[in-house]
Design an enzyme around this catalytic site. Structure first.
Site, PDB file in Angstrom:
ATOM      1  N   ARG A 121      30.631 -61.930  86.088  1.00  0.00           N
ATOM      2  CA  ARG A 121      31.509 -63.095  86.314  1.00  0.00           C
ATOM      3  C   ARG A 121      31.996 -63.758  85.022  1.00  0.00           C
ATOM      4  NH1 ARG A 121      27.668 -64.289  90.437  1.00  0.00           N
ATOM      5  NH2 ARG A 121      28.378 -63.401  92.400  1.00  0.00           N
ATOM      6  N   LYS A 143      46.038 -64.375  80.046  1.00  0.00           N
ATOM      7  CA  LYS A 143      46.427 -63.567  81.218  1.00  0.00           C
ATOM      8  C   LYS A 143      45.867 -62.164  81.013  1.00  0.00           C
ATOM      9  CE  LYS A 143      50.637 -65.580  83.156  1.00  0.00           C
ATOM     10  NZ  LYS A 143      52.075 -65.390  83.456  1.00  0.00           N
ATOM     11  N   GLU A 185      59.771 -59.911  72.698  1.00  0.00           N
ATOM     12  CA  GLU A 185      59.008 -61.098  73.142  1.00  0.00           C
ATOM     13  C   GLU A 185      59.158 -62.251  72.141  1.00  0.00           C
ATOM     14  OE1 GLU A 185      57.755 -61.370  76.149  1.00  0.00           O
ATOM     15  OE2 GLU A 185      56.581 -59.608  76.748  1.00  0.00           O
ATOM     16  N   LYS A 227      53.726 -70.484  72.226  1.00  0.00           N
ATOM     17  CA  LYS A 227      53.015 -70.072  73.442  1.00  0.00           C
ATOM     18  C   LYS A 227      51.740 -70.899  73.620  1.00  0.00           C
ATOM     19  CE  LYS A 227      51.165 -66.284  76.148  1.00  0.00           C
ATOM     20  NZ  LYS A 227      51.135 -64.872  76.461  1.00  0.00           N
ATOM     21  N   GLU A 237      49.463 -71.560  84.876  1.00  0.00           N
ATOM     22  CA  GLU A 237      50.816 -71.397  85.412  1.00  0.00           C
ATOM     23  C   GLU A 237      51.034 -72.141  86.733  1.00  0.00           C
ATOM     24  OE1 GLU A 237      52.653 -67.452  84.703  1.00  0.00           O
ATOM     25  OE2 GLU A 237      53.669 -67.735  86.601  1.00  0.00           O
ATOM     26  N   ARG A 241      54.307 -73.000  82.470  1.00  0.00           N
ATOM     27  CA  ARG A 241      53.987 -71.680  81.906  1.00  0.00           C
ATOM     28  C   ARG A 241      54.878 -70.582  82.485  1.00  0.00           C
ATOM     29  NH1 ARG A 241      48.253 -68.727  80.320  1.00  0.00           N
ATOM     30  NH2 ARG A 241      49.277 -66.803  79.636  1.00  0.00           N
ATOM     31  N   ASN A 245      57.900 -66.393  81.447  1.00  0.00           N
ATOM     32  CA  ASN A 245      58.266 -65.220  82.233  1.00  0.00           C
ATOM     33  C   ASN A 245      59.782 -64.982  82.221  1.00  0.00           C
ATOM     34  OD1 ASN A 245      57.344 -63.506  84.988  1.00  0.00           O
ATOM     35  ND2 ASN A 245      55.683 -64.183  83.673  1.00  0.00           N
ATOM     36  N   HIS A 248      61.297 -61.640  83.084  1.00  0.00           N
ATOM     37  CA  HIS A 248      60.221 -60.767  83.557  1.00  0.00           C
ATOM     38  C   HIS A 248      60.325 -60.356  85.020  1.00  0.00           C
ATOM     39  CE1 HIS A 248      58.501 -61.500  79.668  1.00  0.00           C
ATOM     40  NE2 HIS A 248      57.434 -60.767  79.936  1.00  0.00           N
ATOM     41  N   HIS A 252      59.716 -56.541  85.200  1.00  0.00           N
ATOM     42  CA  HIS A 252      58.598 -55.965  85.954  1.00  0.00           C
ATOM     43  C   HIS A 252      59.106 -55.019  87.043  1.00  0.00           C
ATOM     44  CE1 HIS A 252      55.428 -59.192  84.671  1.00  0.00           C
ATOM     45  NE2 HIS A 252      55.762 -58.368  83.708  1.00  0.00           N
ATOM     46  N   HIS A 265      57.311 -52.228  77.846  1.00  0.00           N
ATOM     47  CA  HIS A 265      57.410 -53.582  78.408  1.00  0.00           C
ATOM     48  C   HIS A 265      58.455 -54.415  77.655  1.00  0.00           C
ATOM     49  CE1 HIS A 265      56.332 -57.355  80.265  1.00  0.00           C
ATOM     50  NE2 HIS A 265      56.116 -57.883  79.069  1.00  0.00           N
TER      51      HIS A 265
HETATM   52  N1  LIG Z   1      48.681 -60.841  78.893  1.00  0.00           N
HETATM   53  C1  LIG Z   1      49.867 -61.248  78.528  1.00  0.00           C
HETATM   54  O1  LIG Z   1      50.162 -62.436  78.408  1.00  0.00           O
HETATM   55  C2  LIG Z   1      50.907 -60.216  78.195  1.00  0.00           C
HETATM   56  C3  LIG Z   1      52.040 -60.593  77.478  1.00  0.00           C
HETATM   57  C4  LIG Z   1      52.968 -59.610  77.159  1.00  0.00           C
HETATM   58  C5  LIG Z   1      52.754 -58.288  77.513  1.00  0.00           C
HETATM   59  N2  LIG Z   1      51.622 -57.965  78.193  1.00  0.00           N
HETATM   60  C6  LIG Z   1      51.336 -56.572  78.511  1.00  0.00           C
HETATM   61  O2  LIG Z   1      51.174 -55.870  77.289  1.00  0.00           O
HETATM   62  C7  LIG Z   1      51.487 -54.513  77.507  1.00  0.00           C
HETATM   63  C8  LIG Z   1      52.385 -54.004  76.414  1.00  0.00           C
HETATM   64  O3  LIG Z   1      51.698 -54.113  75.188  1.00  0.00           O
HETATM   65  P1  LIG Z   1      52.144 -53.269  73.911  1.00  0.00           P
HETATM   66  O4  LIG Z   1      53.595 -53.394  73.732  1.00  0.00           O
HETATM   67  O5  LIG Z   1      51.240 -53.665  72.821  1.00  0.00           O
HETATM   68  O6  LIG Z   1      51.916 -51.767  74.375  1.00  0.00           O
HETATM   69  P2  LIG Z   1      50.671 -50.773  74.204  1.00  0.00           P
HETATM   70  O7  LIG Z   1      49.412 -51.483  74.331  1.00  0.00           O
HETATM   71  O8  LIG Z   1      50.937 -49.636  75.127  1.00  0.00           O
HETATM   72  O9  LIG Z   1      50.808 -50.266  72.711  1.00  0.00           O
HETATM   73  C9  LIG Z   1      51.984 -49.609  72.329  1.00  0.00           C
HETATM   74  C10 LIG Z   1      51.696 -48.216  71.708  1.00  0.00           C
HETATM   75  O10 LIG Z   1      51.325 -48.381  70.346  1.00  0.00           O
HETATM   76  C11 LIG Z   1      50.087 -47.721  70.089  1.00  0.00           C
HETATM   77  N3  LIG Z   1      49.456 -48.508  69.049  1.00  0.00           N
HETATM   78  C12 LIG Z   1      48.848 -49.701  69.183  1.00  0.00           C
HETATM   79  N4  LIG Z   1      48.552 -50.192  67.979  1.00  0.00           N
HETATM   80  C13 LIG Z   1      48.949 -49.291  67.074  1.00  0.00           C
HETATM   81  C14 LIG Z   1      48.929 -49.254  65.661  1.00  0.00           C
HETATM   82  N5  LIG Z   1      48.513 -50.286  64.939  1.00  0.00           N
HETATM   83  N6  LIG Z   1      49.395 -48.141  65.041  1.00  0.00           N
HETATM   84  C15 LIG Z   1      49.908 -47.118  65.770  1.00  0.00           C
HETATM   85  N7  LIG Z   1      49.988 -47.110  67.096  1.00  0.00           N
HETATM   86  C16 LIG Z   1      49.515 -48.203  67.750  1.00  0.00           C
HETATM   87  C17 LIG Z   1      49.394 -47.689  71.404  1.00  0.00           C
HETATM   88  O11 LIG Z   1      48.415 -46.686  71.452  1.00  0.00           O
HETATM   89  C18 LIG Z   1      50.564 -47.439  72.354  1.00  0.00           C
HETATM   90  O12 LIG Z   1      50.882 -46.073  72.349  1.00  0.00           O
HETATM   91  C19 LIG Z   1      52.107 -54.423  78.889  1.00  0.00           C
HETATM   92  O13 LIG Z   1      51.176 -53.914  79.799  1.00  0.00           O
HETATM   93  C20 LIG Z   1      52.436 -55.859  79.214  1.00  0.00           C
HETATM   94  O14 LIG Z   1      52.442 -56.099  80.597  1.00  0.00           O
HETATM   95  C21 LIG Z   1      50.704 -58.897  78.547  1.00  0.00           C
HETATM   96  O1  LIG Z   2      51.679 -65.517  79.095  1.00  0.00           O
HETATM   97  C1  LIG Z   2      52.507 -65.645  79.999  1.00  0.00           C
HETATM   98  O2  LIG Z   2      52.420 -66.561  80.826  1.00  0.00           O
HETATM   99  C2  LIG Z   2      53.626 -64.702  80.139  1.00  0.00           C
HETATM  100  O3  LIG Z   2      54.338 -64.731  81.123  1.00  0.00           O
HETATM  101  C3  LIG Z   2      53.838 -63.717  79.033  1.00  0.00           C
HETATM  102  C4  LIG Z   2      54.600 -62.465  79.444  1.00  0.00           C
HETATM  103  O4  LIG Z   2      55.292 -62.011  78.302  1.00  0.00           O
HETATM  104  C5  LIG Z   2      53.681 -61.330  79.863  1.00  0.00           C
HETATM  105  O5  LIG Z   2      54.427 -60.160  80.041  1.00  0.00           O
HETATM  106  C6  LIG Z   2      52.767 -61.585  81.030  1.00  0.00           C
HETATM  107  O6  LIG Z   2      51.848 -60.529  81.172  1.00  0.00           O
HETATM  108  C7  LIG Z   2      53.509 -61.657  82.339  1.00  0.00           C
HETATM  109  O7  LIG Z   2      52.673 -62.264  83.229  1.00  0.00           O
HETATM  110  P1  LIG Z   2      52.804 -62.138  84.790  1.00  0.00           P
HETATM  111  O8  LIG Z   2      52.047 -63.309  85.286  1.00  0.00           O
HETATM  112  O9  LIG Z   2      54.257 -62.166  85.127  1.00  0.00           O
HETATM  113  O10 LIG Z   2      52.187 -60.862  85.175  1.00  0.00           O
HETATM  114 ZN   LIG Z   3      56.034 -59.978  78.610  1.00  0.00          ZN
END
Ligand SMILES: NC(=O)c1ccc[n+]([C@@H]2O[C@H](COP(=O)([O-])OP(=O)(O)OC[C@H]3O[C@@H](n4cnc5c(N)ncnc54)[C@H](O)[C@@H]3O)[C@@H](O)[C@H]2O)c1
Ligand SMILES: O=C(O)C(=O)C[C@@H](O)[C@H](O)[C@H](O)COP(=O)(O)O
Ligand SMILES: [Zn+2]
Length: 361
Positions: A121, A143, A185, A227, A237, A241, A245, A248, A252, A265
């Protein structure tokens, strides 16, 4: 080591720092004291592990620790991958005071954070983002989650990290396409709420492409600070917040319909922002000239601004209907009144949204 920027995410007991600088992964004094118990699990992937995992290992020598390298790619952002993290924690005998070190991009960070949210948990997670996108966005704000075949990030939890450590040196190995995805982003922050920052980016779009530490640190810190401010006011959110998005709902849907394997993404977000801006103009909320400005900036950064050809508008609209922002069967989107002025638009007409999917509409 170059200058380190520090940003505080003030959330009471769940508060933490974001540190940005070159060489931070090599300075274990920054993160090692946060490990409270005897167990640590490095969660990474098969591409990042050979590049950066060894940086962490010396500081873990006196602990029970393991590393789990998951397969690379958004298509692996699944519950099955997260189950592998839980299996690794079980094998390690990880107790409630264990810590996950999330070493990688947003895919690794989202899954590692979600695994940490659920294990017993809730255990600690330190985010060590290695992509530009993860540094400016995904590692910050708590998130976490995974995709479902029916939609992006449909399964997840809010779980804040204990620390975000953004080591600029890791960006030296990031492929150009992944780097550009992170720029989307950054542009989003300007587009949704910071017109002055957007204008700065428009003034010199190529400054960031040089990957020069000072410009990068400025942009990453600016995006993180923006952010962090939103997250501090609306952690889960309930309102504001949702503006993060912007673009998005479209992004998505694109990612879902293309099976999480065609567009990155950040690329989907670039397209989604342009579609949201154009829809805003067609609905009379904003000048079309602002949508054109946004598309021009994204184009200058070598990001896509149109959906790939051949996609089914009905399938895209159906995917949008499962977006988490929707309420009571109606489409709730983030639109804008112009550059830097995003707002939550309730009950958006589905026919207008469907028309947005026609290329060049
Ligand atoms: N939680 C949130 O608030 C939030 C916000 C934005 C995006 N996201 C999520 O994040 C994801 C996208 O993240 P991303 O763009 O980092 O993609 P990713 O994690 O797939 O990384 C991109 C690519 O780069 C490679 N890589 C990573 N670091 C590297 C480095 N230093 N050198 C060489 N290669 C490297 C990875 O192996 C991958 O192939 C999506 O799933 C998206 O939904 C979440
Ligand atoms: O942090 C947030 O809030 C965002 O919406 C950041 C977005 O860039 C990100 O892609 C996030 O994962 C989207 O969230 P979701 O709630 O739409 O899944
Ligand atoms: Zn995003």
């Amino acid at each position: 080591m170059s200058a380190v920027r520090e940003i505080e995410v003030r959330l009471g007991a769940r508060g933490y720092s974001i540190r940005i600088g070159r060489g931070l992964l090599d300075d274990a004094t920054l993160w090692r004291p946060l490990l409270r118990g005897r167990h640590a699990l490095i969660v990474t992937n098969t591409s990042v592990a050979p590049l950066y995992q060894a940086r962490l290992q010396p500081a873990l020598a006196d602990l029970h620790w393991r590393a789990l390298a998951l397969p690379d790619g958004e298509a692996h952002k699944t519950l099955a991958s997260v189950a592998r993290i839980w299996d690794a924690l079980a094998e390690l005998g990880a107790t409630r005071d264990a810590c996950i070190l999330a070493l990688g991009g947003g895919v690794v960070g989202d899954m590692a954070g979600f695994a940490a949210a659920c294990w017993m948990r809730g255990i600690d997670c330190v985010q060590m983002p290695t992509t530009l996108l993860a540094m400016v966005d995904s590692a910050v704000g708590g998130k976490t989650g995974v995709d479902h075949a029916a939609g992006k990030n449909l399964i997840g939890a809010f779980h804040q990290p204990r620390l975000v450590l953004a080591d600029l040196a890791t960006l030296d190995t990031l492929p150009p396409r992944e780097y550009r995805a992170g720029l989307a982003e950054i542009v989003k922050i300007g587009a949704l709420g910071d017109a002055a920052f957007l204008a700065q980016l428009e003034h010199d779009p190529m400054a960031l492409n040089a990957r020069e530490d000072a410009a990068l640190t400025h942009a990453i810190a600016h995006a993180c600070a923006y952010k962090a401010g939103v997250v501090m006011r609306d952690e889960t959110e309930q309102g504001e917040r949702a503006l993060l998005n912007f673009g998005h709902s479209f992004a998505h849907a694109l990612e879902t319909v293309t099976g999480y394997s065609t567009l990155l993404h950040g690329e989907a977000v670039a397209i989604g922002m342009v579609l949201a801006a154009r829809l805003s103009a067609r609905l009379g909320h904003a000048p079309m000239a602002d949508a054109q400005r946004l598309a021009a900036l994204l184009h200058a950064l070598d990001l896509p601004t149109q959906p790939p050809p051949g996609l089914d508008a009905d399938a895209l609209l159906a995917a949008m209907r499962l977006d988490k922002k929707n309420r009571a069967g109606t489409l709730r989107l983030i639109l804008w009144r112009g550059a830097g002025q995003a707002f939550i638009a309730a009950d958006v007409d589905a026919d207008h949204v469907r028309a947005s999917w026609v290329r060049n509409a």
